[in-house]
Design a protein around this motif. Structure first.
Motif, PDB file in Angstrom:
ATOM      1  N   ASP A 177       0.913  -1.197  -0.137  1.00 24.81           N
ATOM      2  CA  ASP A 177       0.145   0.127   0.065  1.00 24.81           C
ATOM      3  C   ASP A 177       0.915   1.300   0.023  1.00 24.81           C
ATOM      4  OD1 ASP A 177      -2.497   1.242   0.152  1.00 24.81           O
ATOM      5  OD2 ASP A 177      -2.030   1.915   2.181  1.00 24.81           O
ATOM      6  N   HIS A 178       1.968   1.308   0.732  1.00 28.48           N
ATOM      7  CA  HIS A 178       2.721   2.463   0.851  1.00 28.48           C
ATOM      8  C   HIS A 178       3.640   2.482  -0.639  1.00 28.48           C
ATOM      9  CE1 HIS A 178       6.127   5.017   2.003  1.00 28.48           C
ATOM     10  NE2 HIS A 178       7.252   4.127   1.716  1.00 28.48           N
ATOM     11  N   ILE A 179       3.870   1.438  -1.375  1.00 27.80           N
ATOM     12  CA  ILE A 179       4.305   1.618  -2.777  1.00 27.80           C
ATOM     13  C   ILE A 179       3.312   1.909  -3.413  1.00 27.80           C
ATOM     14  CG2 ILE A 179       5.245   0.193  -4.557  1.00 27.80           C
ATOM     15  CD1 ILE A 179       6.452  -1.747  -2.461  1.00 27.80           C
ATOM     16  N   ASP A 180       1.904   1.564  -3.670  1.00 28.78           N
ATOM     17  CA  ASP A 180       0.846   2.213  -4.207  1.00 28.78           C
ATOM     18  C   ASP A 180       0.969   3.790  -4.009  1.00 28.78           C
ATOM     19  OD1 ASP A 180      -1.270   2.487  -5.753  1.00 28.78           O
ATOM     20  OD2 ASP A 180      -2.800   1.723  -4.450  1.00 28.78           O
ATOM     21  N   GLY A 181       1.078   4.106  -2.777  1.00 29.14           N
ATOM     22  CA  GLY A 181       0.980   5.812  -2.443  1.00 29.14           C
ATOM     23  C   GLY A 181       2.207   6.553  -2.995  1.00 29.14           C
ATOM     24  N   LEU A 182       3.417   5.778  -2.703  1.00 31.19           N
ATOM     25  CA  LEU A 182       4.302   6.737  -3.192  1.00 31.19           C
ATOM     26  C   LEU A 182       4.642   6.799  -4.689  1.00 31.19           C
ATOM     27  CD1 LEU A 182       7.207   4.964  -4.309  1.00 31.19           C
ATOM     28  CD2 LEU A 182       7.141   4.075  -2.139  1.00 31.19           C
ATOM     29  N   SER A 183       4.024   5.733  -5.356  1.00 34.33           N
ATOM     30  CA  SER A 183       4.112   5.824  -6.887  1.00 34.33           C
ATOM     31  C   SER A 183       3.460   7.009  -7.337  1.00 34.33           C
ATOM     32  CB  SER A 183       3.623   4.546  -7.483  1.00 34.33           C
ATOM     33  OG  SER A 183       2.345   4.124  -7.215  1.00 34.33           O
ATOM     34  N   GLN A 184       2.204   7.250  -6.758  1.00 31.26           N
ATOM     35  CA  GLN A 184       1.308   8.466  -7.330  1.00 31.26           C
ATOM     36  C   GLN A 184       1.955   9.780  -6.830  1.00 31.26           C
ATOM     37  OE1 GLN A 184      -3.013   7.662  -6.320  1.00 31.26           O
ATOM     38  NE2 GLN A 184      -2.139   6.047  -5.132  1.00 31.26           N
ATOM     39  N   ALA A 185       2.677   9.631  -5.447  1.00 30.18           N
ATOM     40  CA  ALA A 185       3.020  10.853  -4.997  1.00 30.18           C
ATOM     41  C   ALA A 185       4.221  11.364  -5.635  1.00 30.18           C
ATOM     42  CB  ALA A 185       3.525  10.655  -3.464  1.00 30.18           C
ATOM     43  N   PHE A 186       5.130  10.515  -6.329  1.00 30.05           N
ATOM     44  CA  PHE A 186       6.306  10.771  -6.723  1.00 30.05           C
ATOM     45  C   PHE A 186       5.983  11.115  -8.125  1.00 30.05           C
ATOM     46  CE2 PHE A 186       8.764   8.902  -3.132  1.00 30.05           C
ATOM     47  CZ  PHE A 186       9.509  10.095  -2.804  1.00 30.05           C
ATOM     48  N   THR A 187       4.943  10.572  -8.914  1.00 28.74           N
ATOM     49  CA  THR A 187       4.642  10.975 -10.094  1.00 28.74           C
ATOM     50  C   THR A 187       3.955  12.487 -10.218  1.00 28.74           C
ATOM     51  OG1 THR A 187       3.996   8.832 -10.862  1.00 28.74           O
ATOM     52  CG2 THR A 187       2.945  10.527 -11.996  1.00 28.74           C
ATOM     53  N   MET A 188       3.246  12.815  -9.202  1.00 22.79           N
ATOM     54  CA  MET A 188       2.853  14.207  -8.955  1.00 22.79           C
ATOM     55  C   MET A 188       3.964  15.216  -8.784  1.00 22.79           C
ATOM     56  SD  MET A 188      -0.589  13.392  -6.740  1.00 22.79           S
ATOM     57  CE  MET A 188      -1.139  15.080  -6.790  1.00 22.79           C
ATOM     58  N   ALA A 189       4.802  14.713  -8.027  1.00 25.90           N
ATOM     59  CA  ALA A 189       6.075  15.592  -7.780  1.00 25.90           C
ATOM     60  C   ALA A 189       6.960  16.033  -9.093  1.00 25.90           C
ATOM     61  CB  ALA A 189       6.961  14.917  -6.788  1.00 25.90           C
ATOM     62  N   ALA A 190       7.185  14.767  -9.803  1.00 23.19           N
ATOM     63  CA  ALA A 190       7.624  14.959 -11.115  1.00 23.19           C
ATOM     64  C   ALA A 190       6.881  16.106 -11.936  1.00 23.19           C
ATOM     65  CB  ALA A 190       7.747  13.684 -11.963  1.00 23.19           C
ATOM     66  N   ALA A 191       5.513  15.909 -11.964  1.00 22.79           N
ATOM     67  CA  ALA A 191       4.803  17.002 -12.922  1.00 22.79           C
ATOM     68  C   ALA A 191       4.617  18.277 -12.211  1.00 22.79           C
ATOM     69  CB  ALA A 191       3.649  16.224 -12.940  1.00 22.79           C
ATOM     70  N   LYS A 192       5.025  18.274 -10.808  1.00 19.98           N
ATOM     71  CA  LYS A 192       4.796  19.728 -10.144  1.00 19.98           C
ATOM     72  C   LYS A 192       3.437  19.772  -9.834  1.00 19.98           C
ATOM     73  CE  LYS A 192       9.317  20.332 -10.741  1.00 19.98           C
ATOM     74  NZ  LYS A 192       9.783  19.292 -11.425  1.00 19.98           N
ATOM     75  N   ASP A 193       2.640  18.921  -9.791  1.00 23.78           N
ATOM     76  CA  ASP A 193       1.224  18.871  -9.513  1.00 23.78           C
ATOM     77  C   ASP A 193       1.115  18.650  -7.787  1.00 23.78           C
ATOM     78  OD1 ASP A 193      -1.366  18.656  -9.452  1.00 23.78           O
ATOM     79  OD2 ASP A 193      -1.523  16.691 -10.408  1.00 23.78           O
ATOM     80  N   VAL A 194       0.851  19.816  -7.296  1.00 23.72           N
ATOM     81  CA  VAL A 194       0.754  19.682  -5.687  1.00 23.72           C
ATOM     82  C   VAL A 194      -0.622  19.678  -5.463  1.00 23.72           C
ATOM     83  CG1 VAL A 194       1.102  20.721  -3.630  1.00 23.72           C
ATOM     84  CG2 VAL A 194       2.850  20.997  -5.454  1.00 23.72           C
ATOM     85  N   PRO A 195      -1.320  18.656  -4.748  1.00 20.36           N
ATOM     86  CA  PRO A 195      -2.682  18.789  -4.344  1.00 20.36           C
ATOM     87  C   PRO A 195      -3.162  19.830  -3.400  1.00 20.36           C
ATOM     88  CG  PRO A 195      -1.672  16.829  -3.723  1.00 20.36           C
ATOM     89  CD  PRO A 195      -0.577  17.592  -4.249  1.00 20.36           C
ATOM     90  N   GLU A 196      -4.508  20.169  -3.582  1.00 18.67           N
ATOM     91  CA  GLU A 196      -4.936  21.550  -3.142  1.00 18.67           C
ATOM     92  C   GLU A 196      -4.769  21.051  -1.347  1.00 18.67           C
ATOM     93  OE1 GLU A 196      -9.223  23.600  -2.505  1.00 18.67           O
ATOM     94  OE2 GLU A 196      -8.727  22.861  -4.417  1.00 18.67           O
ATOM     95  N   GLY A 197      -4.116  22.197  -0.872  1.00 20.67           N
ATOM     96  CA  GLY A 197      -3.859  21.835   0.573  1.00 20.67           C
ATOM     97  C   GLY A 197      -2.480  21.234   0.845  1.00 20.67           C
ATOM     98  N   GLY A 198      -1.724  21.098  -0.164  1.00 16.15           N
ATOM     99  CA  GLY A 198      -0.562  20.431   0.011  1.00 16.15           C
ATOM    100  C   GLY A 198      -0.437  18.834  -0.096  1.00 16.15           C
ATOM    101  N   SER A 199       0.693  18.316  -0.404  1.00 23.09           N
ATOM    102  CA  SER A 199       0.818  16.944  -0.075  1.00 23.09           C
ATOM    103  C   SER A 199       0.879  16.472   1.153  1.00 23.09           C
ATOM    104  CB  SER A 199       2.087  16.291  -0.903  1.00 23.09           C
ATOM    105  OG  SER A 199       3.233  16.857  -0.236  1.00 23.09           O
TER     106      SER A 199
END
Length: 196
Positions: free
Chosen positions: A42-64
């Motif tokens: 589950d951690h790997i699932d989450g980090l894969s999304q988080a680092f994909t967003m980080a690469a795209a400079k896509d910060v969720p509303e309210g921050g990661s």
């Protein structure tokens, strides 16, 4: 200037390791303290999304947000979903712009060139974790290990040998002549001789 690492080999290796994890192993212990195999996936699932967003400079509303993995969060389709997300992560970091400026993941901001190496380290070290916890062999490229050793070594040095909160624990000793991979694993606070 050094070239940026390709995360694809580590992402593919991790996806292949995950494919061989049986449902009967999801409650098994791992080298990560207090994490079952299901929680680590589950951690790997989450980090894969988080680092994909980080690469795209896509910060969720309210921050990661910092991760809070839990094996009970794994949906039945995780075997298809997680490898797809790992592939997307590797593709996102192939973009030259991913390595420029600042990036944010897990509530932490840092230079993108460092964030990309954090992502590589997560893929390599958690690949080792999954392999050990599920009884699979593990080998990775020397270039990947070198990149990770530089990042982890600097982080440990900056912490005064205490590890990096939220990333890894204080280093454990290894014998002289330990392999580069064993040295990396030990620097992240894991025992390279750990078995399930």
């Amino acid at each position: 200037m050094t070239s940026n690492p390709d995360l694809a080999p580590a992402a593919r290796r991790l996806a292949a390791l995950l494919a061989a994890v049986g449902d009967d192993r999801l409650d098994a212990r791992t080298p990560c303290s207090d994490s079952t195999l299901g929680t680590l996936i589950d951690h790997i699932d989450g980090l894969s999304q988080a680092f994909t967003m980080a690469a795209a400079k896509d910060v969720p509303e309210g921050g990661s947000q910092p991760p809070s993995p839990d094996g009970s969060n794994l949906a039945p389709d995780w075997r298809a979903r997680v490898p797809e997300r790992l592939e997307a992560l590797a593709a996102a970091w192939r973009e030259p712009s991913a390595w420029e400026g600042m990036a944010e993941a897990g509530g932490v901001q840092m230079p993108s060139e460092v964030m990309g190496r954090v992502a590589l380290n997560e893929l390599v070290v958690h690949g080792w974790d999954i392999a050990r916890a599920s009884g699979q062999p593990y080998a990775c490229g020397d270039d990947e290990v070198r990149e990770c050793l530089v990042f982890v070594g600097q982080a440990v040095e900056e912490s005064g040998g205490k590890g990096a909160p939220g990333l890894f624990e204080a280093p454990v000793p290894v014998p002289d002549g330990a392999s580069p991979l064993d040295r990396l694993i030990a620097l992240t606070g894991r025992d390279p001789s750990w078995t399930a």
